[in-house]
Scaffold this active site. Sequence first.
Site, PDB file in Angstrom:
ATOM      1  N   LYS A 197      38.939  20.502  27.966  1.00 38.11           N
ATOM      2  CA  LYS A 197      38.022  19.501  27.415  1.00 38.11           C
ATOM      3  C   LYS A 197      37.779  19.728  25.914  1.00 38.11           C
ATOM      4  O   LYS A 197      38.361  20.607  25.308  1.00 38.11           O
ATOM      5  CB  LYS A 197      36.720  19.528  28.209  1.00 38.11           C
ATOM      6  CG  LYS A 197      36.935  19.189  29.700  1.00 38.11           C
ATOM      7  CD  LYS A 197      37.565  17.812  29.885  1.00 38.11           C
ATOM      8  CE  LYS A 197      37.669  17.383  31.350  1.00 38.11           C
ATOM      9  NZ  LYS A 197      38.677  18.140  32.132  1.00 38.11           N
TER      10      LYS A 197
HETATM   11  C1  LIG Z   1      36.877  12.539  34.205  1.00 39.34           C
HETATM   12  C2  LIG Z   1      36.558  13.882  34.780  1.00 39.34           C
HETATM   13  N1  LIG Z   1      35.413  14.056  35.428  1.00 39.34           N
HETATM   14  C3  LIG Z   1      35.065  15.252  35.953  1.00 39.34           C
HETATM   15  C4  LIG Z   1      35.894  16.340  35.855  1.00 39.34           C
HETATM   16  C5  LIG Z   1      35.495  17.625  36.491  1.00 39.34           C
HETATM   17  O1  LIG Z   1      35.252  18.636  35.554  1.00 39.34           O
HETATM   18  P1  LIG Z   1      35.024  20.134  36.015  1.00 39.34           P
HETATM   19  O2  LIG Z   1      36.393  20.748  36.131  1.00 39.34           O
HETATM   20  O3  LIG Z   1      34.216  20.765  34.921  1.00 39.34           O
HETATM   21  O4  LIG Z   1      34.319  20.128  37.300  1.00 39.34           O
HETATM   22  C6  LIG Z   1      37.106  16.214  35.185  1.00 39.34           C
HETATM   23  C7  LIG Z   1      38.010  17.364  35.080  1.00 39.34           C
HETATM   24  O5  LIG Z   1      39.151  17.281  34.750  1.00 39.34           O
HETATM   25  C8  LIG Z   1      37.451  14.956  34.635  1.00 39.34           C
HETATM   26  O6  LIG Z   1      38.617  14.782  34.012  1.00 39.34           O
END
Ligand SMILES: Cc1ncc(COP(=O)(O)O)c(C=O)c1O
Length: 369
Positions: A180
Amino acid sequence: MLKFAQPQLDEDTIQAVAAVLRSNWIATGPNVTELERALSESFSGRPSRVLTSATGAMEIALQVCGIGPGDEVITSAQSFFSAMNMIVKVGATPVFVDCELHTRAIDLAQVEAAITPRTKAIMPTHFPGALGDIDALYALAKRHQLRVIEDAALVQGSYWKDQPVGGFGDIATFSFHPNKNMTTIEGGAIVVASEDEAKLVDLLRFHGIKRLPDDTRDVAVAAGKFNMSDVSAVIGVHQLKQLPRFLVQRAALVERYFEKFPPVPGVVLPPQGVPRQSWNMFNVLIPYEQFGHTRKSFRAALQEQGVGTGMSYEACHLTTVGRGYGYTDGQFPIAERIARETVTLPLHASMTAEDVDHVCAVVAQILKA
Ligand SMILES: Cc1ncc(COP(=O)(O)O)c(C=O)c1O
């Protein structure tokens, strides 16, 4: 090998991690407090909490809204799996709708048509390059008295008009996964609508524990454990300071992509020219068959030339979980087209303009061949 995503961790950050490790206070502590303060400042002073992932933040967001069995949550068929999974996990029903092709934003006309007396919330996902019509989203939510949980995992640093995502609206969740815009290794954040809701997050992220006046503990709600370690948090504190630089670098690389991407027929590039958008990914749609390829063979050809790629995302309604709710092929043509044609090209703050030129040259060569 050029990876499609990677974090940039400088020597100061590594030293800060070493200092936390040597301090013997490595679980939740002062660095979590500092990261939450700094994040809240970046979200226009709104109540902000850090957690172990965006997925956990989304689960807690649904719980904060009191969503559970019998409730419906409307979400986009084109997103990462977290929204669908967390809606199911809290016992509610995911109701899918399609999205727009260029912005990938949830289709608000379809949202409105999907509202029933059981609908409690809308859970849209924001994509890099352009947000959907946020004013229309919130007007719709207000008309129908629905909560909004914005999946902002990909857009930390993007603005709607003069306000940063997370700095307005209802609830927003962010991800600090290494792919990210900034990282805490694993981690995420939630911005909620009030201090009372933030207190509920405090409860929900740590066993539901409430301290009693006699120093013993009560469990007010049966809750899980989502608190961030101070080792992760100190990385976040350093990353957040560097985020503006990361975003400038990412935006410059995206400009270069727009300049150098080969003029391939049928290709759909991300939205261009919207001011103050953060660029977590550069997603392109390609009709592979027209070039004698499948996506798999195209990605393998890039990989052979040292270019890593990603894929964001499959269509949620066509996963085994989604189909379990009765969804079938052809229901959401745009989400399904994106799922078939999308490829994520390398984009991260450690890349150079020459790296982008190389990716574009390799893409041109593969599609010509
Ligand atoms: C659009 C989106 N939402 C949520 C997430 C979930 O993130 P996390 O890995 O921090 O739980 C991701 C992870 O790739 C994502 O791309």
